[in-house]
Write an enzyme that holds these catalytic residues in place. Structure first.
Site, PDB file in Angstrom:
ATOM      1  N   ARG A 265      30.889  47.182  54.080  1.00  0.00           N
ATOM      2  CA  ARG A 265      31.548  46.970  53.186  1.00  0.00           C
ATOM      3  C   ARG A 265      32.807  48.401  52.380  1.00  0.00           C
ATOM      4  NH1 ARG A 265      26.455  45.768  50.113  1.00  0.00           N
ATOM      5  NH2 ARG A 265      27.125  43.801  50.151  1.00  0.00           N
ATOM      6  N   GLY A 362      57.229  39.918  34.989  1.00  0.00           N
ATOM      7  CA  GLY A 362      57.651  38.827  34.435  1.00  0.00           C
ATOM      8  C   GLY A 362      57.589  37.497  34.937  1.00  0.00           C
ATOM      9  N   GLU A 386      31.756  39.445  51.205  1.00  0.00           N
ATOM     10  CA  GLU A 386      30.983  40.351  51.622  1.00  0.00           C
ATOM     11  C   GLU A 386      30.598  40.905  50.186  1.00  0.00           C
ATOM     12  OE1 GLU A 386      31.150  42.140  54.334  1.00  0.00           O
ATOM     13  OE2 GLU A 386      32.862  39.882  55.370  1.00  0.00           O
TER      14      GLU A 386
END
Length: 406
Positions: A265, A362, A386
């Protein structure tokens, strides 16, 4: 005298600069092409292999770096280059982590090198856990592994999905149920060697982002593998299953899939940080050079404050990832789910920062002439795979409360 420091050492800085050069010179010029092609970028993987980036030795050096930040630094730089190409390069490591987390020394020595191949004959590996009806709920896996004692073989049947490198891998690591009555505690991980009959690729997914990374179903039809391909060995599995049947607490054994995800992780969080940093840098440069109403748009507080928030969140996410990685390297338990915290915040940061970058650019940000559109698409997966952001919050809530929150 205090030894606390947030400065990477000279070795880590040298690796960072080396990877940054590869990301800038090799990955970025090719990123848009491979995103459009939606194919495995074998030439890019081979380039990484030739200079030693795509290799077991490189990732082992970073994994065992005593500072703990070797892997996060490497992941951030590669994914700063491009997420799709980055995942194509590092996707094999999830299968490698599964072997490291669950396998014996002999199994690690046997299978990890085969996952990468050689610079002249590059291979990839796949970790297969999720199934069509079992994503976040790993206890619902239906893929079965049945032991044939007479032949000392395991027979695997089932369908896996969302497998990075699934079907094109040399080595597949498959999580399967051995004892369905035990749910997640009745599972184990198995190595399926190259060329094993009965394993085939199912559907290949056409994805919103990370399109240069191959994701597919893996079909297992009476796949027979030697008994030695059970990660950790049968003796340990039998002991763990016996404890589970006796009602031992969950701490008495680890779930094969979750052991892999928990270990990976913080590294996944670092990938998200790389994407966020890349988008932030594009937006910052654009804001300083884009002139509207006679002045650069960064002179407007509305834009300047957006960039300030983006930079702050990126740095905060990196600190969470480095903390979790340092804790893991120093064998400190994630008592408050620090690994999940790092992945949760980094994933959410990547989505936020890339969205803000598009807004600052933009109309240009919405076109494929600028890379933030691709970065925004790539970032979306980091709150999903995950472990979704919702699952990370559940893990954290259970850790800090000590309660079985559902």
């Amino acid at each position: 005298m205090s030894t606390f420091s947030l400065d990477p050492g000279p070795d880590q800085l040298a690796v960072r600069d080396w990877l940054h050069g590869f990301a800038a010179d090799v990955m970025r010029p090719a990123a848009a092409e491979w995103d459009e092609r939606e194919e495995t970028p074998w030439p890019i993987i081979q380039e990484a292999a030739k200079i030693g980036i795509y290799s077991l030795d490189f990732y082992a050096q970073q994994y065992f770096d005593p500072s703990g930040v070797g892997i996060p630094i490497a992941m951030e730089e590669l994914f700063w280059g491009d997420a799709g190409l980055g995942l194509a390069i590092v996707g094999t490591t999830l299968a490698a982590v599964a072997v490291l987390a669950n396998g014996t020394d002999e199994q690690i020595g046997t299978w990890a090198p085969q996952m990468f191949g050689t610079p002249d004959d590059v291979k990839v590996a796949a970790f297969c856990s999720s199934e069509p009806d079992a994503g976040s709920d790993v206890s619902a896996l239906r893929t079965r592994a049945v032991y044939d004692e007479a032949k000392d073989e395991w027979v695997l049947n089932g369908t896996k999905t969302w497998a990075t490198n699934g079907g094109i891998a040399a080595v597949h690591v498959v999580v399967a149920t051995v004892d369905p009555a035990l749910g997640a505690r009745g599972q184990a991980s198995f190595v399926v060697p190259p060329g094993t009959p009965g394993l085939s690729q199912g559907q290949k997914f056409k994805k919103h982002g990370i399109r240069a990374s191959h994701t597919a179903e893996v079909v297992l039809d009476d796949v027979r593998i030697p008994g030695s391909c059970l990660l950790g060995g049968k003796e340990k599995l039998d002991e763990r299953l016996a404890r589970a049947r006796e009602g031992a607490k969950r701490s008495g054994g680890k779930n094969a899939a979750m052991a892999t995800f928990e270990a990976s992780r913080p590294a996944v969080g670092a990938q998200a940080i790389g994407i966020a940093r890349a988008a932030y840098e594009v937006a910052l440069d654009y804001a300083k050079t884009r002139v509207q109403f006679g002045r650069p748009i960064i002179d407007n507080q509305g834009v300047a404050f957006q960039l300030a928030d983006m930079k702050t969140r990126i740095d905060a996410a990196r600190l969470l990832v480095w903390r979790a990685s340092w804790m893991a390297a120093n064998n400190q338990l994630f008592t408050s789910a620090e690994g999940s915290m790092s992945k949760l915040y980094a994933g959410e940061t990547a989505k936020y920062v890339t969205a803000q970058a598009m807004q600052i650019l933009g109309g240009n940000g919405f076109t494929r002439e600028y890379p933030v559109e691709r970065m925004h698409r790539d970032s979306a997966i980091y709150t999903i795979f995950e472990g979704t952001s919702e699952i990370q919050r559940l893990v954290i809530a259970r850790a800090i409360s000590g309660l079985p929150i559902r």
